[in-house]
Design a protein around this motif. Sequence first.
Motif, mmCIF file in Angstrom:
data_model
loop_
_atom_site.group_PDB
_atom_site.id
_atom_site.type_symbol
_atom_site.label_atom_id
_atom_site.label_comp_id
_atom_site.label_asym_id
_atom_site.label_seq_id
_atom_site.Cartn_x
_atom_site.Cartn_y
_atom_site.Cartn_z
ATOM 1 N N SER A 204 -11.238 -3.719 -17.609
ATOM 2 C CA SER A 204 -10.247 -2.656 -17.437
ATOM 3 C C SER A 204 -10.836 -1.471 -16.691
ATOM 4 O O SER A 204 -10.172 -0.846 -15.849
ATOM 5 N N GLY A 205 -12.102 -1.141 -16.974
ATOM 6 C CA GLY A 205 -12.757 -0.049 -16.256
ATOM 7 C C GLY A 205 -12.972 -0.389 -14.802
ATOM 8 O O GLY A 205 -12.833 0.473 -13.917
ATOM 9 N N ILE A 206 -13.297 -1.650 -14.504
ATOM 10 C CA ILE A 206 -13.485 -2.081 -13.108
ATOM 11 C C ILE A 206 -12.173 -1.974 -12.350
ATOM 12 O O ILE A 206 -12.125 -1.476 -11.223
ATOM 13 N N VAL A 207 -11.084 -2.441 -12.960
ATOM 14 C CA VAL A 207 -9.773 -2.379 -12.309
ATOM 15 C C VAL A 207 -9.372 -0.928 -12.056
ATOM 16 O O VAL A 207 -8.855 -0.579 -10.986
ATOM 17 N N PHE A 211 -8.587 0.838 -8.309
ATOM 18 C CA PHE A 211 -7.390 1.568 -7.880
ATOM 19 C C PHE A 211 -7.730 2.999 -7.479
ATOM 20 O O PHE A 211 -7.069 3.574 -6.604
ATOM 21 N N GLU A 212 -8.765 3.569 -8.095
ATOM 22 C CA GLU A 212 -9.150 4.931 -7.728
ATOM 23 C C GLU A 212 -9.856 4.971 -6.378
ATOM 24 O O GLU A 212 -9.628 5.879 -5.576
ATOM 25 N N ARG A 213 -10.718 3.993 -6.119
ATOM 26 C CA ARG A 213 -11.540 4.011 -4.900
ATOM 27 C C ARG A 213 -11.026 3.081 -3.803
ATOM 28 O O ARG A 213 -11.502 3.136 -2.676
ATOM 29 N N GLY A 214 -10.111 2.199 -4.143
ATOM 30 C CA GLY A 214 -9.559 1.288 -3.142
ATOM 31 C C GLY A 214 -10.154 -0.105 -3.179
ATOM 32 O O GLY A 214 -9.494 -1.063 -2.789
ATOM 33 N N SER A 215 -11.401 -0.236 -3.636
ATOM 34 C CA SER A 215 -12.021 -1.563 -3.677
ATOM 35 C C SER A 215 -13.194 -1.544 -4.651
ATOM 36 O O SER A 215 -13.663 -0.475 -5.062
ATOM 37 N N TRP A 216 -13.645 -2.752 -4.998
ATOM 38 C CA TRP A 216 -14.800 -2.924 -5.887
ATOM 39 C C TRP A 216 -15.452 -4.254 -5.588
ATOM 40 O O TRP A 216 -14.760 -5.237 -5.265
ATOM 41 N N MET A 236 -12.668 -6.976 -5.143
ATOM 42 C CA MET A 236 -11.319 -6.552 -5.523
ATOM 43 C C MET A 236 -10.825 -5.490 -4.557
ATOM 44 O O MET A 236 -11.585 -4.609 -4.158
ATOM 45 N N VAL A 237 -9.560 -5.603 -4.171
ATOM 46 C CA VAL A 237 -8.936 -4.639 -3.259
ATOM 47 C C VAL A 237 -7.616 -4.196 -3.860
ATOM 48 O O VAL A 237 -6.781 -5.038 -4.231
ATOM 49 N N ALA A 238 -7.426 -2.899 -3.973
ATOM 50 C CA ALA A 238 -6.164 -2.358 -4.484
ATOM 51 C C ALA A 238 -5.151 -2.292 -3.350
ATOM 52 O O ALA A 238 -5.455 -1.798 -2.256
#
Length: 414
Positions: A204-207, A211-216, A236-238
């Motif tokens: 949940s923290g990664i997701v 969304f805050e930074r745009g990608s992970w 991951m890409v928001a």
Amino acid sequence: MIDNNQSFTEIERENAALRRRVAELEGAQAKLEALCSVSTAFIAFFDRNGVVLEMFPTLVIPAEMARHARGRHLTSVVREDYIARCAEVIRESLAKQTVLSIEYPVTFRDRQLWIQAACKPFTEDSVLWVGRDVTAQRHLASAQAELRDFQALVDSAPDGVCMASEEGAIFYANQAFRAMTGHGDGTLGMRLSDLYVEEQDPLSGIVQRCFERGSWQGTLGLDQRDGGTLPCQVSMVALAGEAGRPPALATIARDLTPLREAELERLALQEQVIQAQQATLRELSTPLVPLAEGVVAMPLIGTLDSARAQQAMEKLLDGIVQHQFHTAILDVTGVRDVDAESADALLRIARAARLLGAKLVLTGIGPDTAQTLVDLDVDLESITTHSTLQSGIAHALAPRPARRAARAQRRASS
């Protein structure tokens, strides 16, 4: 008089008929202009050479433009590489008396548009040309084709790709991702938190950060249906919600198992190479050089630590046993920093050689080495020493009476 009245009456009737015909034509013209004024098409008459005979004002063609279009050639708007095609359509339509269609690009108000036109014969030398803007449809078709290509690419990609809602519910998964999870079509509807595991940082923290930074990007474990966990490199890409769509999350998972297996194989191979190199270096660093029957030399170079001394001892003793050497010359000219450990190693080698019936001759004793041995109070009575390898070889190869005389002379001088 009667004839004149009859002629006048007939003329009046003809004029009335003409006025009615004119009114009908004017009404038809008004209807045509009204229809054209609400049309989004380009409507014009062309002669067989492509010259505008008449152009009608429409929603896309202002009246002023329509008036100035008369007498202009289609080359004024049609792109150069399509002029010949349009002219050929006009000629073919007149020749075959049939309706033909064509798509062509035009420059209109500094924009390039695509027009789909129907060409219908009107007279023997003119055609009705009705065109409509299909630029948006072409762009849509192109975008749909690109989307189909992209979807085919994603569906056949070797990496696992899935898309989930902002809450983590999966609504799309390609074939690779369905196979990686082991759930097949059952993957749809599952949540990311049901599949991805991360001990250090909750998903949940990664997701949220995504969304805050745009990608992970990072490494996550993918829980499989059979109970196994697949190590994956995950990106991951928001995706921001557009056109009324809610935000979504796209993930790409690459199975790290082949890479890790390849890395383990590489490390094992590297270890084998290192061991082989070390074995080669050991062979090169402690060479046995036969000088004559029963005489062998072993030059030592570098540092003589306990491991190196043990290696030299094993190789020398093996050589003594295998080749029946009675004299072994151990040259320490290239040995750096003879210390207590090095001196003790030399004594152990000498004692071991003597136990096998061979005599050790120590050569290469320089001033520094001699001073060190004296300071360390090393007992070298059981070892024959020479300052140079050359003198040691001469001693080992001399006849036995000569060697006894040489030893006696050295004892007398001492």
